[in-house]
Design a protein around this motif. Sequence first.
Motif, short mmCIF file in Angstrom:
data_model
loop_
_atom_site.label_atom_id
_atom_site.label_comp_id
_atom_site.label_asym_id
_atom_site.label_seq_id
_atom_site.Cartn_x
_atom_site.Cartn_y
_atom_site.Cartn_z
N LYS A 98 3.76 1.50 -1.46
CA LYS A 98 4.27 1.65 -2.83
C LYS A 98 3.22 2.25 -3.76
CE LYS A 98 7.48 -2.21 -2.38
NZ LYS A 98 7.77 -3.61 -2.76
N TYR A 99 1.95 1.88 -3.54
CA TYR A 99 0.86 2.37 -4.38
C TYR A 99 0.25 3.67 -3.83
CZ TYR A 99 0.43 -1.88 -7.28
OH TYR A 99 0.64 -2.91 -8.17
N GLU A 112 -5.58 -0.30 -11.54
CA GLU A 112 -4.62 -0.22 -10.45
C GLU A 112 -5.09 -1.02 -9.24
OE1 GLU A 112 -2.44 3.48 -9.01
OE2 GLU A 112 -3.88 3.20 -7.37
N CYS A 152 0.84 -1.21 0.00
CA CYS A 152 0.00 0.00 0.00
C CYS A 152 0.87 1.26 0.00
CB CYS A 152 -0.94 -0.01 1.21
SG CYS A 152 -2.34 -1.14 1.02
N LYS A 183 -6.88 7.71 -1.52
CA LYS A 183 -6.56 6.28 -1.59
C LYS A 183 -6.30 5.77 -0.17
CE LYS A 183 -3.71 5.44 -5.11
NZ LYS A 183 -2.61 5.63 -6.09
N LEU A 236 -3.10 -4.18 -7.70
CA LEU A 236 -2.59 -4.21 -6.33
C LEU A 236 -2.96 -5.52 -5.66
CD1 LEU A 236 -2.69 -1.28 -3.77
CD2 LEU A 236 -3.05 -3.63 -3.06
#
Length: 422
Positions: free
Chosen positions: A33-34, A143, A31, A104, A147
Motif C-alpha cells: 500500500k505504501y 511516512e 508495504c 523504498k 507505516l
Amino acid sequence: MGIQIPRGTQDILPGEVEKWQYIEKTARDICQKYQYKEIRTPIFEQTELFQRSVGDSTDIVQKEMYTFTDRGGRSLTLRPEGTAAVVRSYAENKMYGQTIQPVKLYYIGPMFRYERPQAGRYRQFVQFGIEAIGSDDPAIDAEVISLAMEFYRNLGLRELRLVINSLGDRSSRSALREALVAHFQPNIGEFCEDCQQRLKTNPLRILDCKKDRGHKLMQTAPSILDYLNEASSEYFEKVKKLLKGMGIDFVVDPNLVRGLDYYNHTAFEIMSEAEGFGAITTLCGGGRYDGLVEEVGGPDKPGIGFALSVERLLSALDAEGVALPQEESIDYFIIALGEEAEEYAVPLLQQLRRAGFSAEKDYMGRKLKAQFKAAERLHAKYAVIIGEDELKEGKALLKHLETGEQTSVELENMVEQLKSGI
C-alpha cells in the motif's frame, strides 16, 4: 542426552508458525500500500560493513556480533541488523540511478546478536524493516513512522507509545558532543567502563546506557534540543507538524539517541505500554541516517528507516490478549474403506489439490470412526466417503461435517461438480 537447540534460538512449530505467516503477510500487504518493494540481502556480510556503518563504539560491534574468518581469510559477520546491508546493496547496485525516487525497500529476515537471552529476545531473531533512501523531505520521515504505527494497529495493538527526538545535523551534534564531554568528564569515574570509553568515542551513547540510566548526571545532561541549529530545528518542527496532521500522537524525549552511530535528525521508538509486557518495552526503533550511503562507498544520499522484532511483537500481542486469525480448516478429507478404495483415493486426492482445493486423506490404515475423527481434527468442511459399494455404483458420499447433510456425487466427474459448487 540428544542434540539440543543452540541457546538463544527457537523452533517455531506448526500451530505457532501460522502466527508468523499472518504477521509477515500483514507486513507485505502494508508495504504494498505504501509502495515499498522487498529486498533480500545475504545473511552474512563483510565485517567492515558493520564496523563502518553501525559504529565501532556500539555494543553491537564491540560485544554482540557473530564474526568468523572464512577459508579465504576474509572476516565475515552474520548480519546483526538490516539497514547496513540494504544500504550497501543500494550503493553497489546503483539504485540511486533508478527513475522512481526515493527508493523504498522492505525486508523480513533473521538477524544475529550474541545477547543474553530473555523474554522476547533471542540470539537469532527476525526483523521486519523498511528503508526509504534518496529523499530529505520531512514528509518521508512522517511516512516511515506512520507505516510502523499502522502496521501495529492493523495487528490489533492499542497500548502503544511513540517517542521521537532529533539528533540534528553534524554541526548540531558536534556542539552537543562538547557540552556532554564537559558535563560528564569531572565524574566519569562513577560510570561504567563502557561509558568511560564512550566519552572518548561517542559521548551521545552515554545517554543510551542501561547500567547508568539512574545516575543523577543523566537527569541534568545537556539536551540535544538546546543545541539544534536553525536548519535542524526547522526540520524537526516540520516532522512534528506532519505527525500531528496525520493524527499520530507522540512524546518528545531529548535523551532518545538509539544504539547505532549512523542516526541523525529524526530518531524514534515505539513502545508497548501493555500491563505485564516487561521491563524492556521497546518494540520498534528507527530514524534518519543521512551520510550512511556515502560511508559504505556510494554517493551522498539521505535515508530513513525502521526495524522491529517479530518476537517482541508476538510478546506484545500476548500481553494485550490479541489473538491472530489462523486458517486451520481444509476443504475435503477423503475417507477410503478397503484396498480398492484406498488405491482410488490417491489420484482423486491429487485431482482435488490440482483443482485448487485443500484436501487430505488417511495414511495410517484407520477404521471408519477414527478417520472421521481425523477429519474433525483437521477442521475439514466435507468428508468424501468411498467404499466398495460406492465404487461399484460409481458414486461417492459427500458429507458436510458441520451440519451432517449428505449427498451423492458421481465419481467420474466429481471434481468438476465440486468446483461448480455442488
